[in-house]
Scaffold this active site. Sequence first.
Site, PDB file in Angstrom:
ATOM      1  N   GLU A  39      -6.745   4.715   7.621  1.00 61.43           N
ATOM      2  CA  GLU A  39      -6.569   6.161   7.381  1.00 61.43           C
ATOM      3  C   GLU A  39      -7.817   6.771   6.740  1.00 61.43           C
ATOM      4  O   GLU A  39      -8.111   7.949   6.942  1.00 61.43           O
ATOM      5  CB  GLU A  39      -5.298   6.389   6.542  1.00 61.43           C
ATOM      6  CG  GLU A  39      -4.055   6.162   7.394  1.00 61.43           C
ATOM      7  CD  GLU A  39      -2.882   5.509   6.692  1.00 61.43           C
ATOM      8  OE1 GLU A  39      -2.805   5.568   5.450  1.00 61.43           O
ATOM      9  OE2 GLU A  39      -2.022   4.922   7.395  1.00 61.43           O
ATOM     10  N   ASN A  78       0.878  -1.175   0.000  1.00 55.99           N
ATOM     11  CA  ASN A  78       0.000   0.000   0.000  1.00 55.99           C
ATOM     12  C   ASN A  78       0.911   1.220   0.000  1.00 55.99           C
ATOM     13  O   ASN A  78       1.527   1.536   1.012  1.00 55.99           O
ATOM     14  CB  ASN A  78      -0.893  -0.015   1.251  1.00 55.99           C
ATOM     15  CG  ASN A  78      -1.705   1.270   1.384  1.00 55.99           C
ATOM     16  OD1 ASN A  78      -1.751   2.090   0.466  1.00 55.99           O
ATOM     17  ND2 ASN A  78      -2.335   1.441   2.532  1.00 55.99           N
ATOM     18  N   GLY A 121       2.529   2.105  10.874  1.00 56.81           N
ATOM     19  CA  GLY A 121       3.542   3.143  10.731  1.00 56.81           C
ATOM     20  C   GLY A 121       4.265   3.460  12.025  1.00 56.81           C
ATOM     21  O   GLY A 121       5.032   4.424  12.102  1.00 56.81           O
ATOM     22  N   GLU A 124      -5.560  -4.979  10.255  1.00 58.97           N
ATOM     23  CA  GLU A 124      -4.564  -3.946  10.490  1.00 58.97           C
ATOM     24  C   GLU A 124      -4.840  -3.288  11.844  1.00 58.97           C
ATOM     25  O   GLU A 124      -5.709  -2.411  11.939  1.00 58.97           O
ATOM     26  CB  GLU A 124      -4.604  -2.895   9.378  1.00 58.97           C
ATOM     27  CG  GLU A 124      -4.205  -3.437   8.023  1.00 58.97           C
ATOM     28  CD  GLU A 124      -3.552  -2.380   7.139  1.00 58.97           C
ATOM     29  OE1 GLU A 124      -2.612  -2.738   6.423  1.00 58.97           O
ATOM     30  OE2 GLU A 124      -3.963  -1.212   7.166  1.00 58.97           O
TER      31      GLU A 124
HETATM   32  P1  13P Z   1       3.063   0.320   7.622  1.00 61.97           P
HETATM   33  O1  13P Z   1       3.559  -0.973   7.015  1.00 61.97           O
HETATM   34  O2  13P Z   1       3.827   1.515   7.123  1.00 61.97           O
HETATM   35  O3  13P Z   1       2.921   0.225   9.105  1.00 61.97           O
HETATM   36  O4  13P Z   1       1.562   0.532   7.055  1.00 61.97           O
HETATM   37  C1  13P Z   1       0.668  -0.515   7.136  1.00 61.97           C
HETATM   38  C2  13P Z   1      -0.528  -0.180   6.342  1.00 61.97           C
HETATM   39  O5  13P Z   1      -1.289   0.718   6.682  1.00 61.97           O
HETATM   40  C3  13P Z   1      -0.770  -0.956   5.114  1.00 61.97           C
HETATM   41  O6  13P Z   1      -2.031  -0.704   4.599  1.00 61.97           O
END
Ligand code: 13P
Length: 234
Positions: free
Chosen positions: A87, A7, A160, A154
């Site tokens: 998000e 992503n 992140g 998730e």
């Molecule tokens: P990160 O791998 O940067 O933590 O993001 C995960 C994510 O939101 C994938 O959709």
Amino acid sequence: MKVIAGNWKMNGTTTGLKDMISALQNVDTENKIILCVPYTMLGLDSGRAFLGAQDVSTHDHGAYTGEVSASMIADTGAKYVIVGHSERRQYHSETNDVVRQKVSAALSFGLTPIICVGETMEEKRAGKTMEIIESGVRESIPNDIDKDIIVAYEPRWAIGAGLTPTTEEITEAHTLIANTLSSMGLSGTPILYGASVKDSNAAEIMSIPNVDGVLVGGASLKPDDFIPIITSVK
Ligand code: 13P
């Protein structure tokens, strides 16, 4: 075979995507590779990878300035779309109801939705993790679908952040999702784990039962980070 999906969020350039696609050509793997990129980068010849979008409108066409419909995404040749990413839920107030409408829109134009569910830190602290996951799955998926979908767990607090849940927490979440999907007549649906996946933890995470692949954010942007994740499992 695992599903390794990237992503890119609001990152990257067309040149960067072309570089990624050409780097992927030589990777020795049977895993399915999906790159969910900004709308502006869809439409490229994606070689061995499949392209996907990161959101879709609930509407098919009309006066909805700035929105992009499932038929338009399908028209680029893309095969996948992330729906209900945390998000989107956080910054655009998307609820399970909205997500379900988007899933229907995606399915009606032949796109496979990657439906995201997961708890916030506040929900985790309140002991609501399992409840949020189960209602996320039940309410974000339309009834009686007969087409392929993908679900991604998730944990929102880990995205992140360089944080990951324990193996036990991932096991518990994925078992619940698998059981919930099975009770909805959707057993066999691939379930991905996403949040702070990197080369050093990918193989271990994908060895957990009911983890059929990963949804990778930051570590999917560069071939040097992404390819080792793809090759970490057979
Ligand atoms: P990160 O791998 O940067 O933590 O993001 C995960 C994510 O939101 C994938 O959709």
